[in-house]
Design an enzyme around this catalytic site. Structure first.
Site, PDB file in Angstrom:
ATOM      1  N   LYS A  44       0.834  -1.270  -0.010  1.00  0.00           N
ATOM      2  CA  LYS A  44      -0.089  -0.080  -0.062  1.00  0.00           C
ATOM      3  C   LYS A  44       1.062   1.244  -0.190  1.00  0.00           C
ATOM      4  O   LYS A  44       1.899   1.213   0.614  1.00  0.00           O
ATOM      5  CB  LYS A  44      -1.069   0.014   1.317  1.00  0.00           C
ATOM      6  CG  LYS A  44      -1.627   1.195   1.529  1.00  0.00           C
ATOM      7  CD  LYS A  44      -2.793   1.461   0.463  1.00  0.00           C
ATOM      8  CE  LYS A  44      -3.464   2.943   0.706  1.00  0.00           C
ATOM      9  NZ  LYS A  44      -4.290   3.245  -0.552  1.00  0.00           N
TER      10      LYS A  44
ATOM     11  N   CYS B 199      -1.938   9.779  -6.753  1.00  0.00           N
ATOM     12  CA  CYS B 199      -3.085   9.515  -5.719  1.00  0.00           C
ATOM     13  C   CYS B 199      -3.873  10.769  -5.629  1.00  0.00           C
ATOM     14  O   CYS B 199      -3.897  11.903  -5.708  1.00  0.00           O
ATOM     15  CB  CYS B 199      -2.557   9.438  -4.182  1.00  0.00           C
ATOM     16  SG  CYS B 199      -3.482   9.383  -3.023  1.00  0.00           S
TER      17      CYS B 199
HETATM   18  O1  RRO Z   1      -5.901   5.511  -1.036  1.00  0.00           O
HETATM   19  C1  RRO Z   1      -6.192   5.869  -2.007  1.00  0.00           C
HETATM   20  O2  RRO Z   1      -7.566   6.875  -1.880  1.00  0.00           O
HETATM   21  C2  RRO Z   1      -5.980   5.585  -3.316  1.00  0.00           C
HETATM   22  C3  RRO Z   1      -4.571   5.904  -3.662  1.00  0.00           C
HETATM   23 BR1  RRO Z   1      -3.254   6.558  -2.520  1.00  0.00          BR
HETATM   24  C4  RRO Z   1      -4.427   5.677  -5.054  1.00  0.00           C
HETATM   25  O3  RRO Z   1      -3.225   5.831  -5.514  1.00  0.00           O
HETATM   26  N1  RRO Z   1      -5.364   5.115  -5.810  1.00  0.00           N
HETATM   27  C5  RRO Z   1      -6.400   5.085  -5.402  1.00  0.00           C
HETATM   28  O4  RRO Z   1      -7.191   4.742  -6.319  1.00  0.00           O
HETATM   29  N2  RRO Z   1      -6.750   5.294  -4.033  1.00  0.00           N
END
Ligand code: RRO
Length: 320
Positions: A55, A138
């Site tokens: 993650k 993100c």
């Molecule tokens: O954690 C998120 O909201 C998230 C991230 Br960091 C990302 O790179 N892509 C996504 O769809 N959600």
């Protein structure tokens, strides 16, 4: 006839590489799915996944956005998770132990500022992760820039990192809507000596509304989130084709976006991906998705009499 029967019984090689790391099976998780906690990562390690993608990590632990923050139906997913993760130290503390699973371990980092990206990078770089994926796309934190839409900022971040690491270094990008943006980014990544690009993160700023309840599907950001799932597949394929064309096939690609089956993986590899991630499918189906996809991929290769999957990367046919 005899030759074709013999070929059908030989197990094809699924091995590919990304930068200087080898995947024995080219399908991994998309960052964040089954990769946030130690328990999830243990299960991912024991599964048929070809690699771990952690993650996206921030300096400190984050609980992320309030729920509901994820919506799924048969065609799409929409998320506004808000970067929930245990903080960089947590993942650095387990990476050494997880080498026992004998799969490449890809760290994903996401800062709110250029300085934070460097702090994260310096920490990660001293631990035995096999590769670093810099998540510059993100979309779900209001006030946090999506660096990938600023080519100069991307270049500053990536060139400094490139000069300080020999690990495989990659960047996760969002879809771009104009061809010249893709061309500039692709060529810049080549100039910087980046090893791989992960295409694509979710399509930002989507929404789903339910006519019965008259509610938006997500709570955070007034219902706005990133689109994923099968609806994303043609967008991902278009981006992969273009990056592959603009780099002459010299930049390794991890393809991501709506992959559900072995057939999808095969199509992504024809387009130019050297490895493929699954995210929404993994959420729907769980880790057995890797086993199913592997079986499907082997069947395709056997039926087509292909002995090495990597020979097919970027070999899609175009109309004359
Ligand atoms: O954690 C998120 O909201 C998230 C991230 Br960091 C990302 O790179 N892509 C996504 O769809 N959600």
């Amino acid at each position: 006839m005899i030759t074709s029967k013999i070929l059908h019984t030989i197990k094809p090689s699924l091995e590919t590489s990304i930068g200087n790391i080898t995947f024995s099976f080219p399908v991994c998780n998309g960052s964040g799915v089954w990769s946030s906690s130690r328990d999830e990562l243990i299960k991912l390690g024991s599964s048929d996944a070809g690699a771990f993608v952690y993650k996206s990590m921030t300096i400190h632990e984050r609980s992320g956005n309030p729920g509901p923050r994820m919506f799924m139906n048969d065609f799409l997913s929409l998320n506004s998770m808000g970067l929930p993760n245990k903080g960089v130290k947590y993942y650095c503390d387990i990476v050494n132990e997880f080498r026992k699973y004998n799969k490449p371990q890809i760290a994903s980092i996401a800062g709110c500022s250029e300085e934070e990206y460097f702090t994260l990078f310096h920490k990660i770089n001293s631990y035995p992760f096999d590769a670093i994926e810099v998540n510059l796309s993100c979309p779900n934190i209001v006030g946090k820039r999506v660096f990938a839409y600023d080519l100069d900022a991307c270049s500053r971040i990536l060139s400094k990192m490139r000069s300080e690491t020999t690990k495989s270094l990659g960047v996760k990008l969002p879809p771009y809507v104009q061809r010249h943006e893709i061309e500039k980014m692709a060529k810049q990544l080549m100039v910087l000596g980046i090893d791989f690009v992960t295409l694509i993160n979710c399509y930002p700023l989507g929404a789903v509304i339910n006519a019965d309840t008259e509610l938006v599907s997500l709570k955070p950001n007034n219902g706005i989130g990133g689109l994923g799932g099968n609806a994303l597949k043609p967008i991902a394929l278009g981006q992969i084709l273009l990056y592959n064309q603009y780099t002459g096939g010299k930049l390794n690609i991890i393809g991501l976006g709506g992959v559900e089956t072995g057939r999808d993986v095969y199509e992504f590899m024809l387009a130019g991906a050297s490895a493929v991630g699954i995210a929404t499918t993994l959420l729907h189906e769980g880790l057995s998705a890797f086993t199913r996809i592997k079986r499907e991929l082997i069947t395709i290769l056997k039926n087509k009499h292909i002995s090495r999957l990597k020979d097919k990367i970027g070999t899609v046919r175009y109309w004359n």
